[in-house]
Structure formats: structure tokens, C-alpha cells
Write a protein that holds these residues in place. Structure first.
Motif, PDB file in Angstrom:
ATOM      1  N   ASN A  18       0.792  -1.240   0.000  1.00 58.59           N
ATOM      2  CA  ASN A  18       0.000   0.000   0.000  1.00 58.59           C
ATOM      3  C   ASN A  18       0.818   1.280   0.000  1.00 58.59           C
ATOM      4  O   ASN A  18       0.424   2.272   0.605  1.00 58.59           O
ATOM      5  CB  ASN A  18      -0.951   0.021   1.210  1.00 58.59           C
ATOM      6  N   ASP A  19       1.952   1.273  -0.695  1.00 53.92           N
ATOM      7  CA  ASP A  19       2.752   2.504  -0.747  1.00 53.92           C
ATOM      8  C   ASP A  19       2.398   3.341  -1.983  1.00 53.92           C
ATOM      9  O   ASP A  19       2.983   4.395  -2.209  1.00 53.92           O
ATOM     10  CB  ASP A  19       4.255   2.197  -0.703  1.00 53.92           C
ATOM     11  N   GLY A  20       1.412   2.873  -2.750  1.00 50.64           N
ATOM     12  CA  GLY A  20       0.961   3.654  -3.892  1.00 50.64           C
ATOM     13  C   GLY A  20       1.698   3.330  -5.189  1.00 50.64           C
ATOM     14  O   GLY A  20       1.447   3.969  -6.207  1.00 50.64           O
ATOM     15  N   PHE A  21       2.574   2.344  -5.129  1.00 54.33           N
ATOM     16  CA  PHE A  21       3.319   1.939  -6.329  1.00 54.33           C
ATOM     17  C   PHE A  21       3.341   0.422  -6.435  1.00 54.33           C
ATOM     18  O   PHE A  21       3.507  -0.268  -5.426  1.00 54.33           O
ATOM     19  CB  PHE A  21       4.765   2.461  -6.285  1.00 54.33           C
ATOM     20  N   ILE A  22       3.194  -0.086  -7.646  1.00 52.20           N
ATOM     21  CA  ILE A  22       3.319  -1.521  -7.873  1.00 52.20           C
ATOM     22  C   ILE A  22       4.733  -1.814  -8.359  1.00 52.20           C
ATOM     23  O   ILE A  22       5.171  -1.293  -9.386  1.00 52.20           O
ATOM     24  CB  ILE A  22       2.304  -2.009  -8.931  1.00 52.20           C
ATOM     25  N   THR A  23       5.447  -2.642  -7.607  1.00 48.96           N
ATOM     26  CA  THR A  23       6.779  -3.076  -8.034  1.00 48.96           C
ATOM     27  C   THR A  23       6.652  -4.380  -8.820  1.00 48.96           C
ATOM     28  O   THR A  23       5.609  -5.044  -8.791  1.00 48.96           O
ATOM     29  CB  THR A  23       7.688  -3.331  -6.819  1.00 48.96           C
ATOM     30  N   ALA A  24       7.738  -4.754  -9.493  1.00 52.19           N
ATOM     31  CA  ALA A  24       7.756  -6.011 -10.239  1.00 52.19           C
ATOM     32  C   ALA A  24       7.498  -7.189  -9.297  1.00 52.19           C
ATOM     33  O   ALA A  24       6.767  -8.116  -9.646  1.00 52.19           O
ATOM     34  CB  ALA A  24       9.097  -6.173 -10.952  1.00 52.19           C
ATOM     35  N   ALA A  25       8.078  -7.146  -8.110  1.00 51.89           N
ATOM     36  CA  ALA A  25       7.895  -8.235  -7.140  1.00 51.89           C
ATOM     37  C   ALA A  25       6.427  -8.349  -6.725  1.00 51.89           C
ATOM     38  O   ALA A  25       5.879  -9.453  -6.647  1.00 51.89           O
ATOM     39  CB  ALA A  25       8.779  -8.011  -5.914  1.00 51.89           C
ATOM     40  N   GLU A  26       5.794  -7.206  -6.483  1.00 50.86           N
ATOM     41  CA  GLU A  26       4.381  -7.219  -6.092  1.00 50.86           C
ATOM     42  C   GLU A  26       3.508  -7.738  -7.232  1.00 50.86           C
ATOM     43  O   GLU A  26       2.585  -8.525  -7.015  1.00 50.86           O
ATOM     44  CB  GLU A  26       3.928  -5.804  -5.690  1.00 50.86           C
ATOM     45  N   TYR A  27       3.790  -7.287  -8.442  1.00 52.20           N
ATOM     46  CA  TYR A  27       3.002  -7.694  -9.607  1.00 52.20           C
ATOM     47  C   TYR A  27       3.128  -9.198  -9.842  1.00 52.20           C
ATOM     48  O   TYR A  27       2.131  -9.896 -10.050  1.00 52.20           O
ATOM     49  CB  TYR A  27       3.471  -6.918 -10.834  1.00 52.20           C
ATOM     50  N   SER A  28       4.367  -9.682  -9.765  1.00 50.36           N
ATOM     51  CA  SER A  28       4.627 -11.100  -9.975  1.00 50.36           C
ATOM     52  C   SER A  28       3.889 -11.952  -8.942  1.00 50.36           C
ATOM     53  O   SER A  28       3.248 -12.956  -9.264  1.00 50.36           O
ATOM     54  CB  SER A  28       6.136 -11.340  -9.892  1.00 50.36           C
ATOM     55  N   LYS A  29       3.945 -11.520  -7.683  1.00 53.25           N
ATOM     56  CA  LYS A  29       3.303 -12.255  -6.595  1.00 53.25           C
ATOM     57  C   LYS A  29       1.783 -12.245  -6.765  1.00 53.25           C
ATOM     58  O   LYS A  29       1.125 -13.277  -6.587  1.00 53.25           O
ATOM     59  CB  LYS A  29       3.705 -11.607  -5.260  1.00 53.25           C
ATOM     60  N   ALA A  30       1.233 -11.090  -7.134  1.00 54.15           N
ATOM     61  CA  ALA A  30      -0.215 -10.986  -7.309  1.00 54.15           C
ATOM     62  C   ALA A  30      -0.681 -11.879  -8.451  1.00 54.15           C
ATOM     63  O   ALA A  30      -1.711 -12.550  -8.342  1.00 54.15           O
ATOM     64  CB  ALA A  30      -0.609  -9.533  -7.574  1.00 54.15           C
ATOM     65  N   MET A  31       0.070 -11.916  -9.542  1.00 50.64           N
ATOM     66  CA  MET A  31      -0.309 -12.760 -10.672  1.00 50.64           C
ATOM     67  C   MET A  31      -0.267 -14.237 -10.275  1.00 50.64           C
ATOM     68  O   MET A  31      -1.122 -15.021 -10.666  1.00 50.64           O
ATOM     69  CB  MET A  31       0.610 -12.502 -11.871  1.00 50.64           C
ATOM     70  N   ALA A  32       0.738 -14.630  -9.480  1.00 50.30           N
ATOM     71  CA  ALA A  32       0.833 -16.012  -9.006  1.00 50.30           C
ATOM     72  C   ALA A  32      -0.391 -16.359  -8.159  1.00 50.30           C
ATOM     73  O   ALA A  32      -0.960 -17.447  -8.283  1.00 50.30           O
ATOM     74  CB  ALA A  32       2.126 -16.210  -8.212  1.00 50.30           C
ATOM     75  N   GLU A  33      -0.801 -15.412  -7.305  1.00 51.15           N
ATOM     76  CA  GLU A  33      -1.980 -15.637  -6.460  1.00 51.15           C
ATOM     77  C   GLU A  33      -3.256 -15.721  -7.292  1.00 51.15           C
ATOM     78  O   GLU A  33      -4.210 -16.395  -6.919  1.00 51.15           O
ATOM     79  CB  GLU A  33      -2.099 -14.523  -5.412  1.00 51.15           C
ATOM     80  N   LEU A  34      -3.270 -15.032  -8.431  1.00 52.87           N
ATOM     81  CA  LEU A  34      -4.421 -15.083  -9.329  1.00 52.87           C
ATOM     82  C   LEU A  34      -4.368 -16.307 -10.249  1.00 52.87           C
ATOM     83  O   LEU A  34      -5.227 -16.479 -11.100  1.00 52.87           O
ATOM     84  CB  LEU A  34      -4.489 -13.806 -10.175  1.00 52.87           C
ATOM     85  N   PRO A  37       1.410 -18.481 -12.682  1.00 52.84           N
ATOM     86  CA  PRO A  37       2.751 -18.577 -12.111  1.00 52.84           C
ATOM     87  C   PRO A  37       3.858 -18.219 -13.104  1.00 52.84           C
ATOM     88  O   PRO A  37       5.042 -18.266 -12.755  1.00 52.84           O
ATOM     89  CB  PRO A  37       2.850 -20.053 -11.703  1.00 52.84           C
ATOM     90  N   TYR A  38       3.488 -17.853 -14.323  1.00 55.57           N
ATOM     91  CA  TYR A  38       4.503 -17.636 -15.357  1.00 55.57           C
ATOM     92  C   TYR A  38       4.971 -16.191 -15.441  1.00 55.57           C
ATOM     93  O   TYR A  38       5.875 -15.879 -16.208  1.00 55.57           O
ATOM     94  CB  TYR A  38       3.984 -18.106 -16.718  1.00 55.57           C
ATOM     95  N   VAL A  39       4.330 -15.319 -14.664  1.00 55.81           N
ATOM     96  CA  VAL A  39       4.771 -13.926 -14.641  1.00 55.81           C
ATOM     97  C   VAL A  39       5.889 -13.801 -13.597  1.00 55.81           C
ATOM     98  O   VAL A  39       5.651 -13.532 -12.429  1.00 55.81           O
ATOM     99  CB  VAL A  39       3.604 -12.967 -14.330  1.00 55.81           C
ATOM    100  N   THR A  40       7.112 -14.054 -14.053  1.00 54.56           N
ATOM    101  CA  THR A  40       8.269 -13.904 -13.168  1.00 54.56           C
ATOM    102  C   THR A  40       8.532 -12.416 -12.946  1.00 54.56           C
ATOM    103  O   THR A  40       7.957 -11.565 -13.623  1.00 54.56           O
ATOM    104  CB  THR A  40       9.522 -14.522 -13.812  1.00 54.56           C
ATOM    105  N   GLU A  41       9.431 -12.114 -12.018  1.00 55.37           N
ATOM    106  CA  GLU A  41       9.739 -10.703 -11.788  1.00 55.37           C
ATOM    107  C   GLU A  41      10.303 -10.035 -13.030  1.00 55.37           C
ATOM    108  O   GLU A  41      10.043  -8.861 -13.281  1.00 55.37           O
ATOM    109  CB  GLU A  41      10.733 -10.565 -10.620  1.00 55.37           C
ATOM    110  N   THR A  42      11.058 -10.802 -13.830  1.00 53.14           N
ATOM    111  CA  THR A  42      11.615 -10.252 -15.070  1.00 53.14           C
ATOM    112  C   THR A  42      10.503  -9.882 -16.045  1.00 53.14           C
ATOM    113  O   THR A  42      10.514  -8.791 -16.636  1.00 53.14           O
ATOM    114  CB  THR A  42      12.553 -11.279 -15.736  1.00 53.14           C
ATOM    115  N   VAL A  43       9.532 -10.794 -16.187  1.00 50.73           N
ATOM    116  CA  VAL A  43       8.380 -10.529 -17.063  1.00 50.73           C
ATOM    117  C   VAL A  43       7.576  -9.352 -16.513  1.00 50.73           C
ATOM    118  O   VAL A  43       7.179  -8.441 -17.255  1.00 50.73           O
ATOM    119  CB  VAL A  43       7.489 -11.785 -17.173  1.00 50.73           C
TER     120      VAL A  43
END
Ligand SMILES: [Ca+2]
Ligand SMILES: [Ca+2]
Length: 70
Positions: A18-34, A37-43
Motif C-alpha cells: 500500500n505505498d501507492g506503487f506496484i513493483t515487479a515483485a508485487e506484480y509477480s506475486k499478485a499474478m501467481a496468487e491469481l 505462475p509464469y509472470v516472473t519478476e523479469t516478465v
């Protein structure tokens, strides 16, 4: 058609700390939860970079919203 309230909820789901920004790590983790699992941090970083108009490497809500409305 995107609606801003839905977009805010989606953004909040991705923005785990909740810092107002989506990082690659957050995006990758959220996609895995959804269930994607193929959205790595690099992707995730590559996807963020496409929408990252301020070029700071993270996605603000404005950038996220703009990306929904291309
Ligand atoms: Ca965050
Ligand atoms: Ca940015």
C-alpha cells in the motif's frame, strides 16, 4: 470499458504494501496468487516498463490507469 473504482481495487490488490506503487515483485506475486505462475519478476518488470511513463521502474496508479485506457 474500464471503470476507475474497479481499477483502484485492482491496483490495491497488486500494491501489497500500500505505498501507492506496484513493483515487479508485487506484480509477480499478485499474478501467481491469481493463478498465473509464469509472470516472473523479469516478465513483470517488462510489463511495468511498458506502462511506466515516469521511468522510475514502478507503476503509480496514474500509470496503471493510463495503461487500462489505451
Ligand atoms: Ca507497493
Ligand atoms: Ca512510474
Amino acid at each position: 470499458m474500464a471503470d476507475i473504482e474497479t481499477a483502484k481495487q485492482t491496483f490495491a490488490r497488486y500494491d501489497a504494501d500500500n505505498d501507492g506503487f506496484i513493483t515487479a515483485a508485487e506484480y509477480s506475486k499478485a499474478m501467481a496468487e491469481l493463478g498465473d505462475p509464469y509472470v516472473t519478476e523479469t516478465v513483470a518488470q517488462a510489463l511495468i516498463n511498458k506502462a511506466d511513463t515516469s521511468k522510475d521502474g514502478v507503476l503509480s496508479f496514474d500509470e496503471f490507469w493510463a495503461a487500462q485506457n489505451v
